[in-house]
Write a protein that holds these residues in place. Structure first.
Motif, PDB file in Angstrom:
ATOM      1  N   LEU A   1      15.189  38.550  17.605  1.00 40.58           N
ATOM      2  CA  LEU A   1      14.099  38.482  18.578  1.00 40.58           C
ATOM      3  C   LEU A   1      14.581  37.910  19.910  1.00 40.58           C
ATOM      4  O   LEU A   1      14.087  38.301  20.978  1.00 40.58           O
ATOM      5  CB  LEU A   1      12.958  37.628  18.016  1.00 40.58           C
TER       6      LEU A   1
ATOM      7  N   LEU B   1       7.606  41.697  14.736  1.00 39.28           N
ATOM      8  CA  LEU B   1       8.469  40.541  14.478  1.00 39.28           C
ATOM      9  C   LEU B   1       8.020  39.326  15.279  1.00 39.28           C
ATOM     10  O   LEU B   1       8.126  38.187  14.813  1.00 39.28           O
ATOM     11  CB  LEU B   1       9.916  40.907  14.821  1.00 39.28           C
TER      12      LEU B   1
ATOM     13  N   GLY C   1      15.846  36.964  11.855  1.00 41.29           N
ATOM     14  CA  GLY C   1      14.762  37.493  12.676  1.00 41.29           C
ATOM     15  C   GLY C   1      14.640  36.771  14.001  1.00 41.29           C
ATOM     16  O   GLY C   1      14.401  37.391  15.049  1.00 41.29           O
ATOM     17  N   GLU C   2      14.822  35.456  13.982  1.00 39.89           N
ATOM     18  CA  GLU C   2      14.777  34.676  15.225  1.00 39.89           C
ATOM     19  C   GLU C   2      15.918  35.094  16.162  1.00 39.89           C
ATOM     20  O   GLU C   2      15.722  35.249  17.372  1.00 39.89           O
ATOM     21  CB  GLU C   2      14.873  33.176  14.914  1.00 39.89           C
TER      22      GLU C   2
ATOM     23  N   HIS D   1      19.542  44.471  15.023  1.00 38.43           N
ATOM     24  CA  HIS D   1      18.964  44.801  13.720  1.00 38.43           C
ATOM     25  C   HIS D   1      19.726  45.940  13.045  1.00 38.43           C
ATOM     26  O   HIS D   1      20.000  45.884  11.833  1.00 38.43           O
ATOM     27  CB  HIS D   1      17.493  45.171  13.915  1.00 38.43           C
TER      28      HIS D   1
ATOM     29  N   ARG E   1       6.707  35.286   7.633  1.00 39.14           N
ATOM     30  CA  ARG E   1       7.343  34.379   8.586  1.00 39.14           C
ATOM     31  C   ARG E   1       8.708  34.952   8.958  1.00 39.14           C
ATOM     32  O   ARG E   1       9.329  35.673   8.173  1.00 39.14           O
ATOM     33  CB  ARG E   1       7.497  32.968   8.006  1.00 39.14           C
ATOM     34  N   ARG E   2       9.165  34.636  10.142  1.00 36.32           N
ATOM     35  CA  ARG E   2      10.471  35.117  10.586  1.00 36.32           C
ATOM     36  C   ARG E   2      11.588  34.376   9.864  1.00 36.32           C
ATOM     37  O   ARG E   2      11.508  33.160   9.643  1.00 36.32           O
ATOM     38  CB  ARG E   2      10.637  34.939  12.094  1.00 36.32           C
ATOM     39  N   THR E   3      12.646  35.096   9.530  1.00 36.85           N
ATOM     40  CA  THR E   3      13.848  34.473   8.989  1.00 36.85           C
ATOM     41  C   THR E   3      14.726  34.001  10.151  1.00 36.85           C
ATOM     42  O   THR E   3      14.443  34.292  11.324  1.00 36.85           O
ATOM     43  CB  THR E   3      14.636  35.477   8.142  1.00 36.85           C
TER      44      THR E   3
ATOM     45  N   ARG F   1       9.542  45.186  17.273  1.00 40.92           N
ATOM     46  CA  ARG F   1       9.682  43.939  18.025  1.00 40.92           C
ATOM     47  C   ARG F   1       8.341  43.215  18.110  1.00 40.92           C
ATOM     48  O   ARG F   1       8.261  41.994  17.971  1.00 40.92           O
ATOM     49  CB  ARG F   1      10.226  44.213  19.426  1.00 40.92           C
TER      50      ARG F   1
ATOM     51  N   LEU G   1      14.498  40.399   8.378  1.00 43.01           N
ATOM     52  CA  LEU G   1      14.035  39.738   9.593  1.00 43.01           C
ATOM     53  C   LEU G   1      12.728  38.995   9.359  1.00 43.01           C
ATOM     54  O   LEU G   1      12.378  38.099  10.127  1.00 43.01           O
ATOM     55  CB  LEU G   1      13.852  40.762  10.727  1.00 43.01           C
ATOM     56  N   LEU G   2      12.022  39.359   8.298  1.00 38.70           N
ATOM     57  CA  LEU G   2      10.795  38.674   7.899  1.00 38.70           C
ATOM     58  C   LEU G   2      10.885  38.328   6.423  1.00 38.70           C
ATOM     59  O   LEU G   2      11.480  39.083   5.634  1.00 38.70           O
ATOM     60  CB  LEU G   2       9.567  39.571   8.131  1.00 38.70           C
TER      61      LEU G   2
END
Length: 363
Positions: free
Chosen positions: A325, A254, A321-322, A331, A316-318, A251, A299-300
């Motif tokens: 989070l 991320l 991933g957003e 996940h 960067r977050r996908t 976490r 997720l990234l």
């Protein structure tokens, strides 16, 4: 006023003047305790967490025999198997794509274990830190020494969680040889049979095929092994959360990239700084980031996409991933799981064991 109350007042006065923590200020005001004498230090086998600290110890005591334990036990399988079988986790000690590879790691582990055993009739001085990485190594070493029949009276522990002059203490490798040489006089602890038994219990709980024993270790204070309980609490938070299927480290990794993306090196430094007791090395960090990048539902996103994760990799977050989070997706449900924590193999589309943040326990 009792002597204890007077000491507390002096400690608080020093804290106000110097900005030191309570422990650091108290350590400066207490008279030095007797550590191992020079002859014992010279004759003992000194065991520590890795190469950086080992180099400092060799410089601190030119005649000292130093053994670096060097194993990231918090990553990869550590099942309840005989030592010879356990050494096959060498791929987690030496990178598969490194110049030496896991075969060299296996040879090194064999030599390490033989060196520890050859000294069974002598003294040991164990140099470790308060973080998870070190505390898992410490209980492994103590369990091994107990199995070799080494009396606790011949084991001296030097284990610290902070040091004067360091606002965010990162480890023994930060200290000068002179600072290391002075530690046995002020920070040495002689171990008791109860401490050795507690270390054995902790090592067994860590290697068990289920996590039922971790909570008991995390809830048991030990006057000699002061940081084991705290480390096992941190270890428990590496189980996937009931909230989002992420471990605490996942976490934080991320969440670390900026909105427009960040280099993996910057992500590592941000996560390292958030740990009360930093334990994560960069190679372990790259492996965890790779899991998040190469999951079934990533997720990234990494740039370059097909290269191994390294300090310069852009992350960067996908969109997934957003969502994870924010706690809107899980996940494990998205990508399944295939991870080891000690002796527990977490695998499949669900995680049998989870960290419940409401009860702060594994359920």
């Amino acid at each position: 006023m009792t002597r204890k109350a007077a000491l507390k007042r002096r400690v608080r006065a020093r804290m106000a003047k110097t900005g030191e923590s309570y422990t650091a200020a108290r350590g400066q005001l207490l008279p030095p305790t007797r550590g191992p004498d020079g002859d014992r230090l010279a004759a003992a086998l000194h065991v520590t967490n890795g190469d950086s600290a080992a180099g400092g110890l060799r410089a601190a005591g030119p005649a000292w025999r130093v053994l670096a334990w060097r194993d990231a036990l918090h990553e990869g399988p550590v099942p309840d198997l005989p030592d010879a079988a356990l050494r096959r986790r060498a791929a987690f000690v030496m990178d598969d794509d490194g110049p030496a590879g896991p075969a060299a790691g296996l040879r090194w582990l064999e030599e390490r274990d033989e060196t520890l055993a050859r000294n069974r009739d002598g003294d040991y001085v164990l140099w470790f830190e308060a973080d998870l990485y070190d505390q898992l190594q410490l209980v492994q070493v103590l369990a091994r020494l107990g199995g070799l029949g080494v009396p606790p009276a011949r084991i001296t522990l030097v284990c610290i969680g902070e040091h004067l002059g360091f606002a965010h203490f990162g480890g023994l490798g930060e200290l000068t040889p002179a600072q290391l040489h002075g530690l046995p006089a002020t920070a040495a602890t002689a171990l008791s049979p109860a401490a050795l038994a507690f270390a054995g219990d902790a090592w067994a709980a860590f290697r068990a095929p289920h996590p039922a024993g971790l909570g008991a270790i995390a809830a048991t204070p030990s006057p000699e092994l002061r940081f084991v309980a705290e480390a096992f609490d941190r270890l428990s938070r590496e189980y996937p959360s009931t909230r989002d299927g992420l471990s605490l480290t996942e976490r934080r990794l991320l969440a670390a990239p900026d909105a427009g993306g960040s280099a993996a090196g910057a992500v590592f430094r941000r996560v390292w700084a958030r740990e009360a007791r930093p334990y994560l090395g960069d190679s372990c960090c790259w492996r965890i980031l790779a899991r998040l990048v190469r999951a079934r539902t990533p997720l990234l996103a990494a740039e370059p996409a097909d290269a191994p994760i390294a300090a310069a990799t852009r992350l960067r977050r996908t969109a997934a991933g957003e969502r994870v989070l924010r706690g809107e997706a899980d996940h494990v449900a998205l990508s399944g799981l295939d991870r080891w924590i000690g002796g527990v193999h977490l695998a499949g589309p669900t995680a049998r064991w989870r960290w419940d943040e409401g009860t702060e326990s594994i359920v």
